[in-house]
Scaffold this motif. Structure first.
Motif, PDB file in Angstrom:
ATOM      1  N   GLN A   1       0.830  -1.206   0.000  1.00  0.00           N
ATOM      2  CA  GLN A   1       0.000   0.000   0.000  1.00  0.00           C
ATOM      3  C   GLN A   1       0.865   1.258   0.000  1.00  0.00           C
ATOM      4  OE1 GLN A   1      -2.240  -0.870   3.551  1.00  0.00           O
ATOM      5  NE2 GLN A   1      -3.938  -1.766   2.387  1.00  0.00           N
ATOM      6  N   LEU A   2       1.880   1.285   0.853  1.00  0.00           N
ATOM      7  CA  LEU A   2       2.736   2.478   0.954  1.00  0.00           C
ATOM      8  C   LEU A   2       3.562   2.682  -0.308  1.00  0.00           C
ATOM      9  CD1 LEU A   2       3.811   2.221   4.674  1.00  0.00           C
ATOM     10  CD2 LEU A   2       2.393   4.019   3.640  1.00  0.00           C
ATOM     11  N   ARG A   3       3.960   1.622  -0.933  1.00  0.00           N
ATOM     12  CA  ARG A   3       4.720   1.758  -2.188  1.00  0.00           C
ATOM     13  C   ARG A   3       3.918   2.555  -3.206  1.00  0.00           C
ATOM     14  NH1 ARG A   3       8.763  -0.477  -5.323  1.00  0.00           N
ATOM     15  NH2 ARG A   3       8.236  -0.719  -7.523  1.00  0.00           N
ATOM     16  N   SER A   4       2.650   2.204  -3.383  1.00  0.00           N
ATOM     17  CA  SER A   4       1.797   2.924  -4.340  1.00  0.00           C
ATOM     18  C   SER A   4       1.632   4.390  -3.943  1.00  0.00           C
ATOM     19  CB  SER A   4       0.419   2.265  -4.426  1.00  0.00           C
ATOM     20  OG  SER A   4       0.531   0.959  -4.889  1.00  0.00           O
ATOM     21  N   ILE A   5       1.363   4.618  -2.677  1.00  0.00           N
ATOM     22  CA  ILE A   5       1.139   5.982  -2.184  1.00  0.00           C
ATOM     23  C   ILE A   5       2.400   6.826  -2.343  1.00  0.00           C
ATOM     24  CG2 ILE A   5       0.707   7.332  -0.085  1.00  0.00           C
ATOM     25  CD1 ILE A   5      -1.119   4.966   0.830  1.00  0.00           C
ATOM     26  N   ILE A   6       3.542   6.268  -1.969  1.00  0.00           N
ATOM     27  CA  ILE A   6       4.807   7.020  -2.008  1.00  0.00           C
ATOM     28  C   ILE A   6       5.242   7.280  -3.449  1.00  0.00           C
ATOM     29  CG2 ILE A   6       7.267   6.883  -1.458  1.00  0.00           C
ATOM     30  CD1 ILE A   6       6.373   5.399   1.155  1.00  0.00           C
TER      31      ILE A   6
ATOM     32  N   SER B   1       5.784  10.938  -5.106  1.00  0.00           N
ATOM     33  CA  SER B   1       7.082  11.357  -5.656  1.00  0.00           C
ATOM     34  C   SER B   1       6.957  11.913  -7.072  1.00  0.00           C
ATOM     35  CB  SER B   1       8.072  10.194  -5.628  1.00  0.00           C
ATOM     36  OG  SER B   1       7.729   9.209  -6.577  1.00  0.00           O
ATOM     37  N   GLU B   2       5.875  11.547  -7.777  1.00  0.00           N
ATOM     38  CA  GLU B   2       5.662  12.057  -9.135  1.00  0.00           C
ATOM     39  C   GLU B   2       5.187  13.510  -9.132  1.00  0.00           C
ATOM     40  OE1 GLU B   2       2.997   9.455 -11.209  1.00  0.00           O
ATOM     41  OE2 GLU B   2       4.305   7.721 -10.963  1.00  0.00           O
ATOM     42  N   HIS B   3       4.581  13.952  -8.039  1.00  0.00           N
ATOM     43  CA  HIS B   3       3.989  15.290  -7.984  1.00  0.00           C
ATOM     44  C   HIS B   3       4.636  16.208  -6.952  1.00  0.00           C
ATOM     45  CE1 HIS B   3       0.882  13.630 -10.542  1.00  0.00           C
ATOM     46  NE2 HIS B   3       0.706  12.658  -9.670  1.00  0.00           N
ATOM     47  N   ASP B   4       5.574  15.699  -6.202  1.00  0.00           N
ATOM     48  CA  ASP B   4       6.200  16.473  -5.130  1.00  0.00           C
ATOM     49  C   ASP B   4       7.709  16.345  -5.267  1.00  0.00           C
ATOM     50  OD1 ASP B   4       7.442  16.835  -2.419  1.00  0.00           O
ATOM     51  OD2 ASP B   4       5.376  17.256  -1.849  1.00  0.00           O
TER      52      ASP B   4
ATOM     53  N   HIS C   1      18.544  16.022   0.876  1.00  0.00           N
ATOM     54  CA  HIS C   1      19.504  15.844   1.969  1.00  0.00           C
ATOM     55  C   HIS C   1      20.677  15.066   1.389  1.00  0.00           C
ATOM     56  CE1 HIS C   1      16.994  17.506   5.133  1.00  0.00           C
ATOM     57  NE2 HIS C   1      15.983  16.795   4.682  1.00  0.00           N
ATOM     58  N   SER C   2      20.786  13.828   1.780  1.00  0.00           N
ATOM     59  CA  SER C   2      21.883  13.003   1.269  1.00  0.00           C
ATOM     60  C   SER C   2      21.377  11.958   0.289  1.00  0.00           C
ATOM     61  CB  SER C   2      22.577  12.304   2.442  1.00  0.00           C
ATOM     62  OG  SER C   2      21.650  11.486   3.126  1.00  0.00           O
ATOM     63  N   ASN C   3      20.200  12.170  -0.249  1.00  0.00           N
ATOM     64  CA  ASN C   3      19.579  11.191  -1.139  1.00  0.00           C
ATOM     65  C   ASN C   3      20.007  11.432  -2.589  1.00  0.00           C
ATOM     66  OD1 ASN C   3      18.152  13.579  -0.735  1.00  0.00           O
ATOM     67  ND2 ASN C   3      16.266  12.749  -1.538  1.00  0.00           N
ATOM     68  N   ASP C   4      21.263  11.195  -2.867  1.00  0.00           N
ATOM     69  CA  ASP C   4      21.819  11.418  -4.197  1.00  0.00           C
ATOM     70  C   ASP C   4      21.110  10.531  -5.221  1.00  0.00           C
ATOM     71  OD1 ASP C   4      23.434  12.327  -6.233  1.00  0.00           O
ATOM     72  OD2 ASP C   4      25.062  10.944  -5.763  1.00  0.00           O
ATOM     73  N   GLY C   5      20.311  11.148  -6.071  1.00  0.00           N
ATOM     74  CA  GLY C   5      19.613  10.413  -7.105  1.00  0.00           C
ATOM     75  C   GLY C   5      18.306   9.794  -6.672  1.00  0.00           C
ATOM     76  N   GLY C   6      17.942   9.934  -5.425  1.00  0.00           N
ATOM     77  CA  GLY C   6      16.704   9.349  -4.921  1.00  0.00           C
ATOM     78  C   GLY C   6      15.697  10.421  -4.555  1.00  0.00           C
ATOM     79  N   TRP C   7      14.576  10.002  -4.034  1.00  0.00           N
ATOM     80  CA  TRP C   7      13.529  10.929  -3.607  1.00  0.00           C
ATOM     81  C   TRP C   7      13.299  10.736  -2.124  1.00  0.00           C
ATOM     82  CZ3 TRP C   7       8.612  10.346  -1.427  1.00  0.00           C
ATOM     83  CH2 TRP C   7       7.829  11.502  -1.397  1.00  0.00           C
ATOM     84  N   GLN C   8      13.174  11.833  -1.409  1.00  0.00           N
ATOM     85  CA  GLN C   8      12.895  11.800   0.025  1.00  0.00           C
ATOM     86  C   GLN C   8      11.783  12.790   0.296  1.00  0.00           C
ATOM     87  OE1 GLN C   8      16.334  12.212   2.507  1.00  0.00           O
ATOM     88  NE2 GLN C   8      15.125  12.610   4.333  1.00  0.00           N
ATOM     89  N   SER C   9      10.752  12.313   0.988  1.00  0.00           N
ATOM     90  CA  SER C   9       9.617  13.185   1.277  1.00  0.00           C
ATOM     91  C   SER C   9       9.986  14.254   2.297  1.00  0.00           C
ATOM     92  CB  SER C   9       8.440  12.366   1.810  1.00  0.00           C
ATOM     93  OG  SER C   9       8.729  11.846   3.089  1.00  0.00           O
TER      94      SER C   9
ATOM     95  N   ASP D   1       6.420  15.525   6.453  1.00  0.00           N
ATOM     96  CA  ASP D   1       4.973  15.515   6.663  1.00  0.00           C
ATOM     97  C   ASP D   1       4.327  14.203   6.217  1.00  0.00           C
ATOM     98  OD1 ASP D   1       5.420  15.874   3.971  1.00  0.00           O
ATOM     99  OD2 ASP D   1       3.941  17.463   3.719  1.00  0.00           O
ATOM    100  N   PHE D   2       5.071  13.121   6.252  1.00  0.00           N
ATOM    101  CA  PHE D   2       4.602  11.815   5.802  1.00  0.00           C
ATOM    102  C   PHE D   2       3.239  11.454   6.395  1.00  0.00           C
ATOM    103  CE2 PHE D   2       4.374   7.235   6.839  1.00  0.00           C
ATOM    104  CZ  PHE D   2       4.412   6.683   5.572  1.00  0.00           C
ATOM    105  N   ALA D   3       3.075  11.666   7.665  1.00  0.00           N
ATOM    106  CA  ALA D   3       1.832  11.277   8.349  1.00  0.00           C
ATOM    107  C   ALA D   3       0.614  12.025   7.818  1.00  0.00           C
ATOM    108  CB  ALA D   3       1.968  11.481   9.848  1.00  0.00           C
ATOM    109  N   THR D   4       0.812  13.189   7.207  1.00  0.00           N
ATOM    110  CA  THR D   4      -0.328  13.973   6.724  1.00  0.00           C
ATOM    111  C   THR D   4      -0.823  13.526   5.356  1.00  0.00           C
ATOM    112  OG1 THR D   4       1.018  15.686   5.671  1.00  0.00           O
ATOM    113  CG2 THR D   4       0.450  16.004   8.008  1.00  0.00           C
ATOM    114  N   TRP D   5      -0.011  12.799   4.595  1.00  0.00           N
ATOM    115  CA  TRP D   5      -0.434  12.399   3.248  1.00  0.00           C
ATOM    116  C   TRP D   5      -0.380  10.893   2.987  1.00  0.00           C
ATOM    117  CZ3 TRP D   5       3.437   9.852   0.800  1.00  0.00           C
ATOM    118  CH2 TRP D   5       4.752  10.179   1.127  1.00  0.00           C
TER     119      TRP D   5
END
Length: 85
Positions: free
Chosen positions: A41-46, A50-53, A58-66, A69-73
């Protein structure tokens, strides 16, 4: 090497070196009883998020980090994970 100096290995018996862990950080882990369902479930949500936000950088070279506010969305699956943590 000067005649009056010796290699460190000649001066110190490696068996006598005491290692003290002054800043050890214990890490505890536990598996959520519904981890497979929550991961799915979280994979789909995240991934959709990541496509719209742009997230945050930080240190996420090449990755996506929210943002922090994870708990709010993350919906009910996110709420279950946060409550478990």
């Amino acid at each position: 090497m000067p005649a009056n100096s010796r290699a460190c290995s000649d001066l110190v018996d490696a068996d006598l070196i005491k290692i003290t862990r002054l800043f050890a950080t214990p890490i505890a882990s536990v598996i959520h009883p519904e981890h497979e369902l929550l991961n799915e479930q979280l994979r789909s949500i995240i991934l959709e998020r990541s496509e719209h936000d742009l997230g945050t950088l930080h240190s996420n070279d090449g990755g996506w980090q929210s943002q922090d506010d994870f708990a709010t969305w993350a919906g009910e699956p996110g709420a279950k994970l946060v409550a478990f943590a």
